[in-house]
Design an enzyme around this catalytic site. Structure first.
Site, PDB file in Angstrom:
ATOM      1  CD  GLN A 238      -3.133  -0.896   0.456  1.00 32.01           C
ATOM      2  OE1 GLN A 238      -3.282   0.152  -0.149  1.00 32.01           O
ATOM      3  NE2 GLN A 238      -4.033  -1.863   0.433  1.00 32.01           N
ATOM      4  CE1 TYR A 267     -10.627 -11.257  -5.382  1.00 33.80           C
ATOM      5  CE2 TYR A 267     -11.880 -11.372  -3.337  1.00 33.80           C
ATOM      6  CZ  TYR A 267     -11.800 -11.548  -4.704  1.00 33.80           C
ATOM      7  OH  TYR A 267     -12.896 -12.015  -5.382  1.00 33.80           O
ATOM      8  CD  GLU A 288      -2.778 -11.641  -4.259  1.00 32.54           C
ATOM      9  OE1 GLU A 288      -3.552 -10.922  -3.620  1.00 32.54           O
ATOM     10  OE2 GLU A 288      -2.498 -11.453  -5.462  1.00 32.54           O
ATOM     11  CG  ASP A 336      -8.329  -5.146   0.159  1.00 28.11           C
ATOM     12  OD1 ASP A 336      -8.949  -4.370  -0.596  1.00 28.11           O
ATOM     13  OD2 ASP A 336      -7.218  -4.872   0.655  1.00 28.11           O
ATOM     14  CB  CYS A 363      -9.842   0.168  -3.936  1.00 33.79           C
ATOM     15  SG  CYS A 363      -9.797  -1.192  -5.086  1.00 33.79           S
TER      16      CYS A 363
END
Ligand code: SAH
Length: 499
Positions: A238, A267, A288, A336, A363
């Protein structure tokens, strides 16, 4: 607030003309308009200092005035490099580091790569800073594997960086100890590693496959929510450190963990949310798609002494579909997903795993709203949304939402959902072998092989993949699908509307 790059068509800060308080208001309103009907939207969490938050910078080399090497970003909708000395979004330490990289590259007479002619050497420079540790990584992307005078480049870079204060013990931070006495900490900001990355392809992708560590360890460390992460050139990490701590703090708080829960982190990237939650949970499982990120997640768990977390490299929809079909349960699911959001199949499997709480970190509020419509039908109720401003001056907004399982008849939900809401268009060309196997396992408890599925598909006149096109003469050694498995496979083919 304004920036001189804006007039030059930079395009990096579309909201810069708006007062920050107004930006926050607009973002909160946008989230409320999209998801407000599902539950209360709490005040957006903005930044106190909404500038210089980017801990990662990518600068592209070009030829400047007088043939001198320069670097910057592509102007909006173009491939023209706009020289950048400093940027309102970028960490100021990285601006200075980039100045040092340019000075060192000029001293070594490195030529910028020309993407039209395919000539020149240096393409881009990727910089990252571990905000909590002060460690800085420089990745020089070159068009060819040979970097002439690499040692001299590193030496010049470290000297130039030191001259600009990117050396040792320069930043003074005020930290409060547990006893609440304030004390001063001298934090070093230093280039700790330099990596050469070779990208010889004609592509707009920045990094190539090959890497050579020129100085240091090839990665930097950073600390996030009390855990330490190793960040290598290709790791996803991030970019806004302060707001990521706010975001993860909200997510883990929403999960109300007591130490007894089995937690899925879907995720999961390099495992940051799951590892933040691991101290408060019984077991964490992360999934992931990106294999490198999963390798990082496994390493991160080990280095932080986290023993109750496992990570899998897989498509989240497929993985959770198989887990749900195998009867696995989770108490809390963090999800996420990327901007495209999740899939109806993933969400259906979430419901089958029957978690008490789902914490969705989004997001993109548009796809969040779409996925919420499905989760609501599956019996989950949104308890509250908190928007978080991870990217001030841009249009992006992140949202954390807690969903709890209401009292609802799960059988009814399953039937209603699968018949009316499941988007079957993806199956028009037929379900994959894995989807058929998962369906059969869930509905009958039987495990069927790809070979059996291909035999039944062939019996039904369906196209089978080349690998399963067995000879017309039935080979006695090839096992034949037993009748009960045949019936189960036929049911799956009917369900997926293939027969
Ligand atoms: N939770 C992490 C990463 C979030 S970004 C963090 O906070 O840092 C979204 C992640 O979803 C990326 O790491 C991306 O690689 C991953 N991803 C995208 N599509 C996926 C899929 N189909 N299955 C699993 N992971 C996927």
């Amino acid at each position: 607030m304004d920036c001189k790059l804006r007039a030059k068509n930079c395009g990096g800060c579309p909201l810069l003309g708006l007062d920050y308080a107004e930006q926050l208001k607009q973002k909160e309103e946008k989230v409320r308009a999209l998801v407000g009907k599902y539950g209360p939207v709490h005040p957006i969490r903005g930044m106190e200092q909404p500038c210089h938050y980017r801990n990662k910078v990518i600068s592209t080399f070009a030829t400047g005035w007088g043939g001198k090497l320069t670097s910057g970003i592509y102007a909006a909708n173009s491939h023209k490099v706009l020289p950048v000395e400093s940027c309102l979004l970028q960490d100021e330490v990285l601006d200075k580091t980039m100045q040092a990289v340019r000075a060192a590259a000029n001293a070594c007479r490195y030529q910028p790569y020309d993407e039209d002619k395919g000539t020149g050497l240096v393409r881009h420079c990727l910089l990252r800073r571990g905000v909590a540790t002060g460690q800085v990584m420089v990745v020089l992307v070159t068009a060819q594997p040979v970097l002439p005078g690499a040692k001299n480049f590193v030496k010049a870079l470290l000297t130039e960086a030191a001259q600009r204060g990117v050396a040792v013990t320069t930043v003074v931070r005020n930290i409060y100890s547990s006893l609440n006495h304030s004390f001063l900490l001298l934090l070093g900001v230093t280039v700790t590693t330099v990596v050469q990355n070779v990208n010889s392809r004609k592509t707009s992708v920045v990094l190539g496959e090959a890497e050579k560590v020129l100085y240091g360890k090839g990665f930097i460390l950073d600390t996030l929510c009390g855990k330490t992460y190793a960040i290598s050139p290709r790791s996803f990490y991030q970019i806004n450190h302060a707001q990521t701590e706010v975001l993860y703090g909200l997510a883990v708080e929403a999960a109300k963990l007591t130490g007894k829960e089995v937690v899925l982190d879907a995720y999961c990237g390099i495992g940051t949310i799951g590892l933040t939650a691991a101290d408060h949970a019984k077991q964490v499982v992360g999934v992931e798609l990106n294999r490198d990120a999963v390798q990082d997640a496994i390493g991160n768990a080990r280095h932080n002494g986290v023993k109750n977390a496992r990570f899998f490299a897989a498509d989240a929809t497929r993985w959770i579909g198989e887990a749900a079909a195998a009867g696995e349960k989770a108490d809390v699911i963090f999800m996420d997903p990327p901007r495209e959001g999740s899939t109806p199949e993933f969400l259906a499997s979430v419901a089958r795993m029957a978690p008490k709480r789902v914490v969705y970190v989004s997001c993109n509020p548009v796809t969040l709203a779409r996925d919420l419509a499905t989760l609501t039908k599956l019996g989950y109720k949104a308890e509250g949304f908190t928007p978080v401003d991870m990217f001030p001056h841009t249009e992006h907004v992140e949202t954390v939402v807690l969903l709890s399982k209401g009292e609802i008849d799960s059988k009814k939900v399953r039937v209603e959902f699968s018949l009316e809401d499941m988007d079957m268009s993806g199956f028009q060309k037929g379900a994959t072998y894995e989807q058929i196997k998962a369906y059969v396992l869930e509905h009958t408890g039987l495990k069927v092989s790809s070979l059996y599925i291909s035999q039944i598909k062939r019996k039904c006149g369906l196209d089978v993949g080349q690998n399963y096109n067995l000879s017309k003469k039935e080979d006695a050694k090839v096992p034949k699908c037993p009748p009960e498995k045949e019936a189960a496979i036929r049911d799956a083919l009917k369900y997926f509307q293939m027969i």
